[in-house]
Design a protein around this motif. Structure first.
Motif, PDB file in Angstrom:
ATOM      1  N   ALA A 151       0.859  -1.176   0.000  1.00 41.69           N
ATOM      2  CA  ALA A 151       0.000   0.000   0.000  1.00 41.69           C
ATOM      3  C   ALA A 151       0.900   1.231   0.000  1.00 41.69           C
ATOM      4  CB  ALA A 151      -0.890   0.015   1.230  1.00 41.69           C
ATOM      5  N   LYS A 152       0.459   2.270  -0.674  1.00 44.29           N
ATOM      6  CA  LYS A 152       1.203   3.522  -0.702  1.00 44.29           C
ATOM      7  C   LYS A 152       0.669   4.398   0.428  1.00 44.29           C
ATOM      8  CE  LYS A 152       2.823   6.633  -4.128  1.00 44.29           C
ATOM      9  NZ  LYS A 152       2.604   7.186  -5.456  1.00 44.29           N
ATOM     10  N   VAL A 153       1.547   4.778   1.341  1.00 43.53           N
ATOM     11  CA  VAL A 153       1.166   5.604   2.484  1.00 43.53           C
ATOM     12  C   VAL A 153       1.708   7.009   2.254  1.00 43.53           C
ATOM     13  CG1 VAL A 153       1.414   5.916   4.974  1.00 43.53           C
ATOM     14  CG2 VAL A 153       1.205   3.630   4.024  1.00 43.53           C
ATOM     15  N   ILE A 154       0.830   7.997   2.320  1.00 42.94           N
ATOM     16  CA  ILE A 154       1.219   9.390   2.134  1.00 42.94           C
ATOM     17  C   ILE A 154       0.909  10.134   3.434  1.00 42.94           C
ATOM     18  CG2 ILE A 154       0.867  11.485   0.789  1.00 42.94           C
ATOM     19  CD1 ILE A 154      -0.137   9.654  -1.470  1.00 42.94           C
ATOM     20  N   LYS A 155       1.948  10.725   4.028  1.00 40.80           N
ATOM     21  CA  LYS A 155       1.787  11.442   5.292  1.00 40.80           C
ATOM     22  C   LYS A 155       2.086  12.919   5.079  1.00 40.80           C
ATOM     23  CE  LYS A 155       4.054   7.802   7.831  1.00 40.80           C
ATOM     24  NZ  LYS A 155       5.066   7.528   8.841  1.00 40.80           N
ATOM     25  N   ALA A 156       1.334  13.786   5.753  1.00 34.69           N
ATOM     26  CA  ALA A 156       1.632  15.216   5.774  1.00 34.69           C
ATOM     27  C   ALA A 156       2.537  15.461   6.973  1.00 34.69           C
ATOM     28  CB  ALA A 156       0.358  16.021   5.880  1.00 34.69           C
ATOM     29  N   ARG A 195       5.195  13.034   2.575  1.00 29.88           N
ATOM     30  CA  ARG A 195       6.163  11.941   2.514  1.00 29.88           C
ATOM     31  C   ARG A 195       5.441  10.685   2.056  1.00 29.88           C
ATOM     32  NH1 ARG A 195       9.767  11.894   7.448  1.00 29.88           N
ATOM     33  NH2 ARG A 195      10.448  13.721   6.325  1.00 29.88           N
ATOM     34  N   GLU A 196       5.933  10.071   0.981  1.00 36.82           N
ATOM     35  CA  GLU A 196       5.319   8.868   0.427  1.00 36.82           C
ATOM     36  C   GLU A 196       6.224   7.672   0.664  1.00 36.82           C
ATOM     37  OE1 GLU A 196       4.497   9.303  -3.718  1.00 36.82           O
ATOM     38  OE2 GLU A 196       3.459  11.194  -3.443  1.00 36.82           O
ATOM     39  N   GLU A 197       5.616   6.532   0.979  1.00 42.89           N
ATOM     40  CA  GLU A 197       6.383   5.295   1.100  1.00 42.89           C
ATOM     41  C   GLU A 197       5.497   4.100   0.768  1.00 42.89           C
ATOM     42  OE1 GLU A 197       7.721   4.426   5.132  1.00 42.89           O
ATOM     43  OE2 GLU A 197       6.321   5.921   5.876  1.00 42.89           O
TER      44      GLU A 197
END
Length: 50
Positions: free
Chosen positions: A18-23, A35-37
């Protein structure tokens, strides 16, 4: 090159990701960056708690 990565992630029998995108807020300027991981699906909740 990105096509090869996507092709290897969609192999049968492999771990689903899964692609996790955090602010994330910068302490110096106060501006938000993203930040994407790529994280294995079972570890998404642990990744978000960090």
């Amino acid at each position: 090159m990105a096509k090869k990565v996507v092709a290897t992630l969609k192999k049968e029998g492999g771990v689903s990701y899964a692609k996790v995108i955090k602010a994330v807020r910068s302490e110096k300027t106060g501006a938000y960056t993203f930040r994407e991981e790529m994280v294995p699906s079972p570890l998404v909740q642990e990744s978000l708690k960090k």
